[in-house]
Design a protein around this motif. Structure first.
Motif, PDB file in Angstrom:
ATOM      1  N   VAL A   1       0.835  -1.203   0.000  1.00  0.00           N
ATOM      2  CA  VAL A   1       0.000   0.000   0.000  1.00  0.00           C
ATOM      3  C   VAL A   1       0.871   1.255   0.000  1.00  0.00           C
ATOM      4  O   VAL A   1       0.611   2.213  -0.742  1.00  0.00           O
ATOM      5  N   ASP A   2       1.904   1.260   0.833  1.00  0.00           N
ATOM      6  CA  ASP A   2       2.782   2.421   0.906  1.00  0.00           C
ATOM      7  C   ASP A   2       3.417   2.700  -0.445  1.00  0.00           C
ATOM      8  O   ASP A   2       3.505   3.851  -0.888  1.00  0.00           O
ATOM      9  N   ALA A   3       3.832   1.649  -1.138  1.00  0.00           N
ATOM     10  CA  ALA A   3       4.440   1.805  -2.457  1.00  0.00           C
ATOM     11  C   ALA A   3       3.420   2.325  -3.475  1.00  0.00           C
ATOM     12  O   ALA A   3       3.755   3.145  -4.346  1.00  0.00           O
ATOM     13  N   LYS A   4       2.164   1.865  -3.348  1.00  0.00           N
ATOM     14  CA  LYS A   4       1.127   2.317  -4.276  1.00  0.00           C
ATOM     15  C   LYS A   4       0.852   3.802  -4.119  1.00  0.00           C
ATOM     16  O   LYS A   4       0.741   4.539  -5.119  1.00  0.00           O
ATOM     17  N   ILE A   5       0.741   4.251  -2.882  1.00  0.00           N
ATOM     18  CA  ILE A   5       0.481   5.672  -2.653  1.00  0.00           C
ATOM     19  C   ILE A   5       1.703   6.498  -3.032  1.00  0.00           C
ATOM     20  O   ILE A   5       1.571   7.612  -3.553  1.00  0.00           O
ATOM     21  N   ARG A   6       2.901   5.945  -2.805  1.00  0.00           N
ATOM     22  CA  ARG A   6       4.125   6.647  -3.229  1.00  0.00           C
ATOM     23  C   ARG A   6       4.113   6.847  -4.742  1.00  0.00           C
ATOM     24  O   ARG A   6       4.548   7.887  -5.242  1.00  0.00           O
TER      25      ARG A   6
END
Length: 359
Positions: free
Chosen positions: A311-316
Motif C-alpha cells: 500500500v505504501d508503495a502504491k500511494i508513493r
C-alpha cells in the motif's frame, strides 16, 4: 541541508505574524467590549494563528513575487488574510473532528474549555464543553471577519477569487465529513478528487494564483500553469499528511499519530488496504477503525500491513505521478519572460520539499 523554500517561508512568516499581531492590536477596542476575557481571547487568537508554518501566506507572497509585484503592502495583506481564514477553518475543523491537540498545543475549543473551567469551577464538565464549542465557533467566525477586513484592501479580482475558492473548500469539507459517517468505502480516485478541492486548491494553488493576480498584467496562461502546479503539489501535501498521520512523529506533526484511524478517516492508505484484508483481518481492522482508544500494537499492526501489502508503495506511486505533473507545470511556467528566475528556483525547491517533509 535546509531547503531554500523553508528559509524563504521562515522570513515570510515573521512578516505575516507581525502583521496579524498589528491587526489584532488595532481591533483591541472591539475585544475589550467582552468583559474580562477580551484581551485573553485576542492573545489566544494571535498564538493560534502564529503556531503554524503559514504555508499559504508564504506561497501568496511567493506568487506575488513571481511577476515582480510592486505593492508589498498588498501581498502582506493577502498573506495575512489567508492565514486568518485558515485559522478560522482549523478552529471549526477541530470541533468537527473532536481533536484536542493542534500543532502541539490545545485546540481552540479546548483552550476555551480550560479557561471556562478555571474561571467557573462550579460549571459541570459537559456544560463547559458545550459552551466552549459554541464560543469557539464564534471565534472561528471572528477569524473570518478579521480576514475579510484585511482582504477588502485588495483588488476585487483577488478577493473574489479567494471567496470562490473558500466556498469550494467548504463544500468539499461537507463531503469529507459525510464520508466519515456513511457505511462503505469510496474508491481512491473520488477521494483524490475531493482532496483537489478541499486541500490542494486552497493550500497551494489559490495562494500562488491570488498573489500573481495582484498584478494587472497577470495572464490567463500564467494562472493556468500556477493552477496545475498548485493542484498537483496540494494533492501531494494531503497524501503526505495522510502518511504522517500513520507513520509520523507526534512531536513533529503536533497531534497524536493514528488519530485519523480513531476518527474513521477513509484516506487512500486505508482504501488501498481494505481490499487486501482477509475476513479475520477485516474483523480486527473494524475493531480498530473509529475506536475510542488506539493501542500502540494496533497501530503497529496497521502500519505493518500497509508496508507488507504494498500500500505504501502504491500511494508513493500516486505521489510521484503528481510530482511529475508539478514539474511539467513549472517548466511551462518558466517559458514566460515576465516570470522571476529567483521565484522559479524557490518553486522548484518547494517541489523537492514537498517530497521530503516530515511535519
Amino acid at each position: 541541508m535546509e531547503h531554500l523554500f523553508l528559509e524563504f517561508a521562515q522570513r515570510a512568516k515573521a512578516t505575516i505574524s507581525a502583521h496579524i499581531a498589528s491587526i489584532l492590536h488595532e481591533n483591541q477596542p472591539m475585544f475589550s467590549r467582552i468583559s474580562g476575557t477580551g484581551a485573553w481571547l485576542a492573545s489566544e487568537m494571535e498564538d493560534f494563528a502564529d503556531s503554524g508554518k503559514m504555508l499559504r501566506g508564504s506561497l501568496a507572497i511567493l506568487g506575488a513575487q513571481l511577476l515582480g509585484v510592486q505593492n508589498q503592502k498588498h501581498s502582506v495583506s493577502l498573506a495575512a488574510g489567508l492565514e486568518l481564514l485558515q485559522a478560522g477553518l482549523l478552529v471549526h475543523d477541530d470541533i468537527m473532528d473532536h481533536d484536542e491537540k493542534r500543532r502541539g498545543k490545545p485546540t481552540f475549543h479546548i483552550r476555551i474549555r480550560n479557561k471556562i473551567q478555571q474561571t467557573d469551577p462550579s460549571l459541570s464538565a459537559p456544560l463547559a464543553v458545550q459552551l466552549a464549542e459554541a464560543q469557539s465557533i464564534c471565534a472561528g467566525d471572528l477569524f473570518f471577519f478579521l480576514a475579510w477586513q484585511e482582504l477588502a484592501y485588495l483588488p476585487q479580482r483577488v478577493s473574489v477569487t479567494v471567496a470562490q475558492e473558500h466556498a469550494k473548500v467548504t463544500l468539499a469539507q461537507m463531503q469529507d465529513v459525510a464520508l466519515g459517517y456513511v457505511e462503505g468505502f469510496p474508491d481512491i480516485s473520488s477521494v483524490i478528487e475531493m482532496y483537489r478541492h478541499k486541500t490542494a486548491r486552497y493550500t497551494v494553488a489559490l495562494p500562488l494564483m491570488a498573489g500573481a493576480l495582484l498584478l494587472d498584467n497577470c495572464t490567463s496562461e500564467v494562472l493556468k500553469s500556477l493552477e496545475r502546479l498548485g493542484e498537483s503539489l496540494g494533492i501531494v501535501f494531503q497524501l503526505q499528511d495522510d502518511r504522517l498521520g500513520l507513520f509520523g512523529d507526534e512531536t513533529a506533526i503536533g497531534k497524536p499519530v493514528g488519530s485519523d484511524l480513531k476518527e474513521g478517516k477513509k484516506t487512500p492508505y486505508i482504501l488501498a488496504l481494505i481490499p487486501q484484508l482477509s475476513e479475520s483481518e477485516m474483523k480486527r481492522f473494524n475493531s480498530i477503525f473509529r475506536a475510542q482508544a488506539l493501542e500502540p500494537s494496533e497501530l503497529e499492526w496497521i502500519r505493518s500491513l500497509i508496508v507488507s501489502r504494498g500500500v505504501d508503495a502504491k500511494i508513493r506511486s500516486l505521489i510521484d505521478n503528481q510530482i511529475e505533473l508539478a514539474r511539467k507545470a513549472l517548466a511551462d511556467l518558466g517559458q514566460f519572460e515576465a516570470v522571476s528566475e529567483e521565484t522559479m528556483i524557490l518553486l522548484a525547491d518547494f517541489i523537492d520539499y514537498s517530497l521530503s517533509r516530515e511535519r
